[in-house]
Design a protein around this motif. Sequence first.
Motif, PDB file in Angstrom:
ATOM      1  N   ASN A  92      36.530  49.760  29.504  1.00 22.74           N
ATOM      2  CA  ASN A  92      36.941  48.461  30.021  1.00 22.74           C
ATOM      3  C   ASN A  92      35.775  47.493  30.100  1.00 22.74           C
ATOM      4  N   ASP A  93      34.588  47.997  30.381  1.00 21.44           N
ATOM      5  CA  ASP A  93      33.404  47.144  30.400  1.00 21.44           C
ATOM      6  C   ASP A  93      33.089  46.614  29.007  1.00 21.44           C
ATOM      7  N   TYR A  96      35.722  43.963  28.185  1.00 18.90           N
ATOM      8  CA  TYR A  96      35.448  42.773  28.983  1.00 18.90           C
ATOM      9  C   TYR A  96      34.303  41.978  28.374  1.00 18.90           C
ATOM     10  N   ASN A  97      33.233  42.668  27.972  1.00 24.14           N
ATOM     11  CA  ASN A  97      32.082  41.986  27.371  1.00 24.14           C
ATOM     12  C   ASN A  97      32.439  41.336  26.034  1.00 24.14           C
ATOM     13  N   ARG A 100      34.415  38.174  26.945  1.00 20.28           N
ATOM     14  CA  ARG A 100      33.531  37.223  27.626  1.00 20.28           C
ATOM     15  C   ARG A 100      32.557  36.578  26.656  1.00 20.28           C
ATOM     16  N   GLN A 128      39.869  38.626  29.890  1.00 24.04           N
ATOM     17  CA  GLN A 128      38.718  38.938  30.738  1.00 24.04           C
ATOM     18  C   GLN A 128      39.168  39.382  32.128  1.00 24.04           C
ATOM     19  N   LYS A 129      40.146  38.679  32.686  1.00 26.48           N
ATOM     20  CA  LYS A 129      40.657  39.047  34.007  1.00 26.48           C
ATOM     21  C   LYS A 129      41.277  40.440  33.982  1.00 26.48           C
ATOM     22  N   ARG A 132      38.460  43.061  33.600  1.00 22.64           N
ATOM     23  CA  ARG A 132      37.640  43.127  34.804  1.00 22.64           C
ATOM     24  C   ARG A 132      38.400  43.860  35.910  1.00 22.64           C
ATOM     25  N   ARG A 133      39.696  43.593  36.029  1.00 23.11           N
ATOM     26  CA  ARG A 133      40.521  44.294  37.026  1.00 23.11           C
ATOM     27  C   ARG A 133      40.558  45.797  36.732  1.00 23.11           C
ATOM     28  N   LYS A 135      38.346  47.493  35.120  1.00 19.71           N
ATOM     29  CA  LYS A 135      37.005  48.021  35.364  1.00 19.71           C
ATOM     30  C   LYS A 135      36.800  48.289  36.851  1.00 19.71           C
ATOM     31  N   GLU A 136      37.255  47.379  37.698  1.00 17.57           N
ATOM     32  CA  GLU A 136      37.119  47.566  39.141  1.00 17.57           C
ATOM     33  C   GLU A 136      37.983  48.727  39.641  1.00 17.57           C
TER      34      GLU A 136
END
Length: 193
Positions: A92-93, A96-97, A100, A128-129, A132-133, A135-136
Motif C-alpha cells: 500500500n505504501d 500510495y507513492n 502521489r 491516494q486517500k 493511505r487509509r 496503509k494506516e
Amino acid sequence: MKLKLLFFLCISLFTFSKVFAQQDSLALRTQSIAKVDSIQGNFKEYNPLAPAKAAFFSAIFPGLGQIYNGSYWKLPIVYGALGTSVYFYIENDKQYNRYRDAYKRRLAGYNDDEFQDRLDNDALINAQKHFRRNKEISILVTAAFYILNIVDANVDAHLQQFNVSNDLSMKPNFKYDQFTGRTNYGLSFNLNF
C-alpha cells in the motif's frame, strides 16, 4: 518510523517494568509450590515469573515467548500474521507513492506520468486517500498482531502451570427421574485423592 519505534519502546519498557515489579513482590515468598506430572510422577517446581518472562521475550522479539513456552507450532502463525500485515503495508505504501508522485508531477506542470491517459487529478487524489487509509489499517493490524503475540505467550505460560492431572475431572451427568419420567441434566465434578 518514529511512531513504530516509540510504540516498541513503550511496550518493551512496560513489560520490562512488570517483570521487575513481580520479582520484587515475590521475593518474600519462601515456600515453593510444586505440581505433579501425572504421567511420570515427577514434581515440577512452580515458576511464578514464567508468564512475565514469556511476555517479555515476545515483546523483545516476536515468537521468542512461544519458543520459551515450548509452543513451536505457533511460530508459523505468529510470523505469518506479522509478515502478511507488513507485506500489505509495504504494498500500500508503494501504491500510495506512485499516485502521489504522479499527482505532484501534474501539479508541477509535467504531462508524462503513467496515469496521464487514464486518470484525472480527482481520481489521483482519491487513489491516494484509498491507499493511505489501507496503509494506516495495515499498521494497526500489525500492532494488533504484535500485541496478540505478547498476550498469547503470557496466557500460554499461565495455562502451562495449571494442574491437569487425571485426578480432576468434570463430566456431563444425565439422570433419569423415575417418578416424573423426565431427564435431569447437570455437571459432575470429581476429585480423587
